[in-house]
Design an enzyme around this catalytic site. Structure first.
Site, PDB file in Angstrom:
ATOM      1  CE1 TYR A  34       5.157   1.966  -2.481  1.00 19.41           C
ATOM      2  CE2 TYR A  34       4.008   0.695  -4.163  1.00 19.41           C
ATOM      3  CZ  TYR A  34       4.566   0.783  -2.904  1.00 19.41           C
ATOM      4  OH  TYR A  34       4.538  -0.311  -2.068  1.00 19.41           O
TER       5      TYR A  34
ATOM      6  CB  SER B 171       4.827  -3.438  -4.128  1.00 17.81           C
ATOM      7  OG  SER B 171       3.526  -3.110  -4.543  1.00 17.81           O
TER       8      SER B 171
ATOM      9  CD  GLU C 204       0.612   0.105  -7.692  1.00 10.53           C
ATOM     10  OE1 GLU C 204      -0.605  -0.154  -7.739  1.00 10.53           O
ATOM     11  OE2 GLU C 204       1.152   0.885  -8.500  1.00 10.53           O
TER      12      GLU C 204
HETATM   13  P1  NAP Z   1       2.923   1.927   5.960  1.00 11.75           P
HETATM   14  O1  NAP Z   1       1.864   1.574   6.947  1.00 11.75           O
HETATM   15  O2  NAP Z   1       2.762   3.132   5.112  1.00 11.75           O
HETATM   16  O3  NAP Z   1       4.301   2.040   6.791  1.00 11.75           O
HETATM   17  C1  NAP Z   1       5.443   2.644   6.212  1.00 11.75           C
HETATM   18  C2  NAP Z   1       6.544   2.723   7.267  1.00 11.75           C
HETATM   19  O4  NAP Z   1       7.689   3.357   6.692  1.00 11.75           O
HETATM   20  C3  NAP Z   1       6.143   3.569   8.503  1.00 11.75           C
HETATM   21  O5  NAP Z   1       6.717   2.966   9.655  1.00 11.75           O
HETATM   22  C4  NAP Z   1       6.851   4.890   8.211  1.00 11.75           C
HETATM   23  O6  NAP Z   1       7.144   5.654   9.358  1.00 11.75           O
HETATM   24  C5  NAP Z   1       8.140   4.378   7.581  1.00 11.75           C
HETATM   25  N1  NAP Z   1       8.872   5.401   6.846  1.00 11.75           N
HETATM   26  C6  NAP Z   1       8.415   6.183   5.833  1.00 11.75           C
HETATM   27  N2  NAP Z   1       9.382   7.019   5.422  1.00 11.75           N
HETATM   28  C7  NAP Z   1      10.487   6.769   6.193  1.00 11.75           C
HETATM   29  C8  NAP Z   1      11.798   7.314   6.260  1.00 11.75           C
HETATM   30  N3  NAP Z   1      12.189   8.304   5.445  1.00 11.75           N
HETATM   31  N4  NAP Z   1      12.659   6.811   7.182  1.00 11.75           N
HETATM   32  C9  NAP Z   1      12.265   5.826   8.028  1.00 11.75           C
HETATM   33  N5  NAP Z   1      11.036   5.274   8.020  1.00 11.75           N
HETATM   34  C10 NAP Z   1      10.148   5.739   7.118  1.00 11.75           C
HETATM   35  O7  NAP Z   1       3.190   0.695   4.973  1.00 11.75           O
HETATM   36  P2  NAP Z   1       2.772  -0.848   5.130  1.00 11.75           P
HETATM   37  O8  NAP Z   1       1.432  -1.037   4.540  1.00 11.75           O
HETATM   38  O9  NAP Z   1       3.069  -1.283   6.503  1.00 11.75           O
HETATM   39  O10 NAP Z   1       3.793  -1.529   4.111  1.00 11.75           O
HETATM   40  C11 NAP Z   1       5.095  -1.946   4.527  1.00 11.75           C
HETATM   41  C12 NAP Z   1       5.999  -2.053   3.302  1.00 11.75           C
HETATM   42  O11 NAP Z   1       5.460  -3.017   2.398  1.00 11.75           O
HETATM   43  C13 NAP Z   1       6.156  -0.781   2.494  1.00 11.75           C
HETATM   44  O12 NAP Z   1       7.455  -0.766   1.953  1.00 11.75           O
HETATM   45  C14 NAP Z   1       5.131  -0.929   1.384  1.00 11.75           C
HETATM   46  O13 NAP Z   1       5.513  -0.157   0.269  1.00 11.75           O
HETATM   47  C15 NAP Z   1       5.238  -2.409   1.123  1.00 11.75           C
HETATM   48  N6  NAP Z   1       4.045  -3.058   0.581  1.00 11.75           N
HETATM   49  C16 NAP Z   1       2.850  -2.900   1.207  1.00 11.75           C
HETATM   50  C17 NAP Z   1       1.734  -3.563   0.721  1.00 11.75           C
HETATM   51  C18 NAP Z   1       0.376  -3.423   1.382  1.00 11.75           C
HETATM   52  O14 NAP Z   1      -0.629  -3.792   0.759  1.00 11.75           O
HETATM   53  N7  NAP Z   1       0.323  -2.955   2.634  1.00 11.75           N
HETATM   54  C19 NAP Z   1       1.854  -4.392  -0.414  1.00 11.75           C
HETATM   55  C20 NAP Z   1       3.108  -4.549  -1.004  1.00 11.75           C
HETATM   56  C21 NAP Z   1       4.200  -3.887  -0.489  1.00 11.75           C
HETATM   57  P3  NAP Z   1       6.046   6.683  10.007  1.00 11.75           P
HETATM   58  O15 NAP Z   1       5.119   5.819  10.816  1.00 11.75           O
HETATM   59  O16 NAP Z   1       6.886   7.583  10.821  1.00 11.75           O
HETATM   60  O17 NAP Z   1       5.354   7.347   8.847  1.00 11.75           O
HETATM   61  N1  GDD Z   2      -6.471   5.381  -1.858  1.00 13.56           N
HETATM   62  C1  GDD Z   2      -7.616   5.449  -2.570  1.00 13.56           C
HETATM   63  N2  GDD Z   2      -8.550   6.397  -2.218  1.00 13.56           N
HETATM   64  N3  GDD Z   2      -7.813   4.595  -3.592  1.00 13.56           N
HETATM   65  C2  GDD Z   2      -8.991   4.671  -4.265  1.00 13.56           C
HETATM   66  C3  GDD Z   2      -9.981   5.605  -3.943  1.00 13.56           C
HETATM   67  C4  GDD Z   2      -9.758   6.523  -2.880  1.00 13.56           C
HETATM   68  O1  GDD Z   2     -10.568   7.369  -2.531  1.00 13.56           O
HETATM   69  N4  GDD Z   2     -11.037   5.422  -4.786  1.00 13.56           N
HETATM   70  C5  GDD Z   2     -10.718   4.402  -5.583  1.00 13.56           C
HETATM   71  N5  GDD Z   2      -9.470   3.946  -5.295  1.00 13.56           N
HETATM   72  C6  GDD Z   2      -8.768   2.859  -5.994  1.00 13.56           C
HETATM   73  C7  GDD Z   2      -7.375   3.235  -6.496  1.00 13.56           C
HETATM   74  O2  GDD Z   2      -7.458   3.982  -7.708  1.00 13.56           O
HETATM   75  C8  GDD Z   2      -6.748   1.852  -6.651  1.00 13.56           C
HETATM   76  O3  GDD Z   2      -7.077   1.322  -7.914  1.00 13.56           O
HETATM   77  C9  GDD Z   2      -7.431   1.019  -5.577  1.00 13.56           C
HETATM   78  O4  GDD Z   2      -8.545   1.786  -5.100  1.00 13.56           O
HETATM   79  C10 GDD Z   2      -6.523   0.663  -4.388  1.00 13.56           C
HETATM   80  O5  GDD Z   2      -5.921   1.849  -3.915  1.00 13.56           O
HETATM   81  P1  GDD Z   2      -5.082   1.874  -2.543  1.00 13.56           P
HETATM   82  O6  GDD Z   2      -5.883   1.314  -1.441  1.00 13.56           O
HETATM   83  O7  GDD Z   2      -4.533   3.257  -2.381  1.00 13.56           O
HETATM   84  O8  GDD Z   2      -3.925   0.804  -2.802  1.00 13.56           O
HETATM   85  P2  GDD Z   2      -2.944   0.579  -4.038  1.00 13.56           P
HETATM   86  O9  GDD Z   2      -3.367  -0.708  -4.688  1.00 13.56           O
HETATM   87  O10 GDD Z   2      -2.821   1.770  -4.886  1.00 13.56           O
HETATM   88  O11 GDD Z   2      -1.533   0.389  -3.291  1.00 13.56           O
HETATM   89  C11 GDD Z   2      -1.436  -0.444  -2.147  1.00 13.56           C
HETATM   90  O12 GDD Z   2      -1.114  -1.754  -2.543  1.00 13.56           O
HETATM   91  C12 GDD Z   2       0.174  -1.923  -3.143  1.00 13.56           C
HETATM   92  C13 GDD Z   2       0.322  -3.402  -3.521  1.00 13.56           C
HETATM   93  O13 GDD Z   2      -0.307  -3.626  -4.749  1.00 13.56           O
HETATM   94  C14 GDD Z   2      -0.378   0.153  -1.222  1.00 13.56           C
HETATM   95  O14 GDD Z   2      -0.397  -0.543   0.009  1.00 13.56           O
HETATM   96  C15 GDD Z   2       1.024  -0.006  -1.796  1.00 13.56           C
HETATM   97  O15 GDD Z   2       1.999   0.397  -0.823  1.00 13.56           O
HETATM   98  C16 GDD Z   2       1.233  -1.483  -2.148  1.00 13.56           C
HETATM   99  O16 GDD Z   2       2.525  -1.689  -2.681  1.00 13.56           O
END
Ligand code: NAP
Ligand code: GDD
Length: 336
Positions: free
Chosen positions: A153, A130, A132
């Site tokens: 995280y 990520s 992050e």
């Molecule tokens: P998400 O919607 O939160 O999905 C997370 C998945 O992990 C869900 O299927 C969840 O199952 C499963 N999970 C959580 N805890 C588990 C456990 N103990 N055992 C087995 N399964 C478990 O996340 P996403 O947005 O699809 O992201 C996919 C991956 O990419 C994650 O690793 C995330 O950190 C990473 N990532 C995401 C982003 C982004 O912007 N979306 C960016 C960079 C990296 P349940 O449905 O049962 O909760």
């Molecule tokens: N969730 C959330 N809720 N974020 C808020 C809010 C609120 O009410 N108000 C402002 N924010 C700001 C957060 O402080 C952050 O700076 C930004 O919005 C994005 O927050 P999120 O959407 O929660 O995403 P993230 O950037 O912290 O994390 C996501 O992206 C990562 C990749 O950079 C997640 O998907 C992570 O799993 C992923 O790795």
């Protein structure tokens, strides 16, 4: 027929990846958690009756805390490709549950890498790393930017990144890190900021909600469209060599920009509805993430199409649909 195993198949990315791989002709196996309520909403449209011959999607109960289950499953399935997406993926929540996040988002990667080494060493492995991990390192971030995580995280993902590289170097495994910047969709979890905004815009438009409480509106992110990002995951595993790749659009936007685009797309002025609540601030914030995708573009040919402002409109309109029709599913909107 090639076989893939996906952890986190019920999540946003897992659901799109399963769709994509089924479209490509794969046999797809997914790990799901046993829950007292159904947690398969995002993949229900892909479900295939186990009694029907020729089905290509199989779901297996399991949890990333259970090494023996992972080993048994991999020994049985012998997948060509493994996509490790399961994680406690919410940054703000990771401050409340640092130990659990370290276990599921960090240590679980060691569990699955060990299982691969022991019983499925020919499998290619994808780690969901990520942006992050870059945390406080200023943008633009690329594969050489130092990691400076700002949350439990982010620190857990750094651990997983290095375990993936270590298994690649120590055991010659095909283990690749995709360092993905934020990617969103109508299937995004409702507590991430984009979906929280688009869902609120739709509900306010329909008179179902009065206010939206948010935290830091000045944070800068590089938002892409999730279905395009799962294609990048697959492309990375088709490369000749395992490697580490940043996947991003390269375009910056603030939370405020996204908020304005979403509300304007349904004819609303966000200023009339949005209020600040410090509960949504993080003890340490990541101010700006903007990726440089040159390497993934050069080595795999991947390109993004949807911009963050188009995404704001797309997601808001999908939320309007789902408010009007709770059985709405975007599977008919996205087609590979
Ligand atoms: P998400 O919607 O939160 O999905 C997370 C998945 O992990 C869900 O299927 C969840 O199952 C499963 N999970 C959580 N805890 C588990 C456990 N103990 N055992 C087995 N399964 C478990 O996340 P996403 O947005 O699809 O992201 C996919 C991956 O990419 C994650 O690793 C995330 O950190 C990473 N990532 C995401 C982003 C982004 O912007 N979306 C960016 C960079 C990296 P349940 O449905 O049962 O909760
Ligand atoms: N969730 C959330 N809720 N974020 C808020 C809010 C609120 O009410 N108000 C402002 N924010 C700001 C957060 O402080 C952050 O700076 C930004 O919005 C994005 O927050 P999120 O959407 O929660 O995403 P993230 O950037 O912290 O994390 C996501 O992206 C990562 C990749 O950079 C997640 O998907 C992570 O799993 C992923 O790795």
């Amino acid at each position: 027929m090639r076989t893939a195993f996906i952890t986190g198949i019920t999540g946003q990315d897992g659901s799109y990846l399963a769709e994509f791989l089924l479209f490509k002709g794969y046999q797809v196996h997914g790990l799901i958690r046993r829950a007292s309520t159904f947690n398969t909403r995002r993949i229900d449209h892909l479900f295939q009756d186990p009694h029907v011959d020729g089905k290509r999607l199989t779901l297996h109960y399991g949890d990333m805390s259970d090494s023996s289950r992972l080993t048994t499953l991999l020994a049985t399935i012998q997948p060509d490709e493994i996509y490790h997406l399961a994680a406690q993926s919410h940054v703000r929540v990771s401050f409340d549950e640092p130990e659990h996040t370290g276990d599921v988002t960090g240590l679980s990667t060691t569990r699955i890498l060990e299982a691969i080494r022991l019983v499925s060493s020919e499998s290619k492995f994808y780690q969901a790393s990520s942006s992050e991990m870059f945390g406080a390192s200023p943008p633009p971030q690329n594969e050489l930017t130092p990691f400076y995580p700002r949350s439990p995280y982010g620190a857990s993902k750094v651990f997983s990144y290095w375990m993936t590289r270590n298994y690649r170097e120590a055991y010659g495994m095909f283990a690749t890190n995709g360092i993905l910047f934020n990617h969103e969709s109508p299937r995004r979890g409702e507590t991430f900021v984009t979906r929280k905004i688009t869902r609120a815009a739709a509900r306010i438009k329909l008179g179902m909600q009065d206010k939206l409480f948010l935290g830091n509106l000045d944070a800068v992110r590089d938002w892409g469209y999730a279905p395009e990002y799962v294609e990048a995951m697959w492309l990375m595993l088709q490369a000749d060599e395992p490697d580490d790749f940043v996947v991003a659009t390269g375009v910056a936007a603030t939370v405020k920009d996204f908020l304005q685009a979403s509300f304007e797309s349904v004819g609303l002025d966000y200023g009339k509805y949005v209020e600040f609540d410090s509960v949504y601030e993080r003890p340490t914030e990541v101010d700006a993430l903007v990726g440089d995708p040159t390497k993934v573009q050069t080595k795999t040919g991947w390109r993004h199409e949807v911009t963050s402002m188009e995404l704001a409109t797309k997601m808001t309109h999908a939320d309007l649909e789902s408010c009007r029709n709770p059985t709405f599913n975007d599977s008919h909107v996205w087609r590979y």
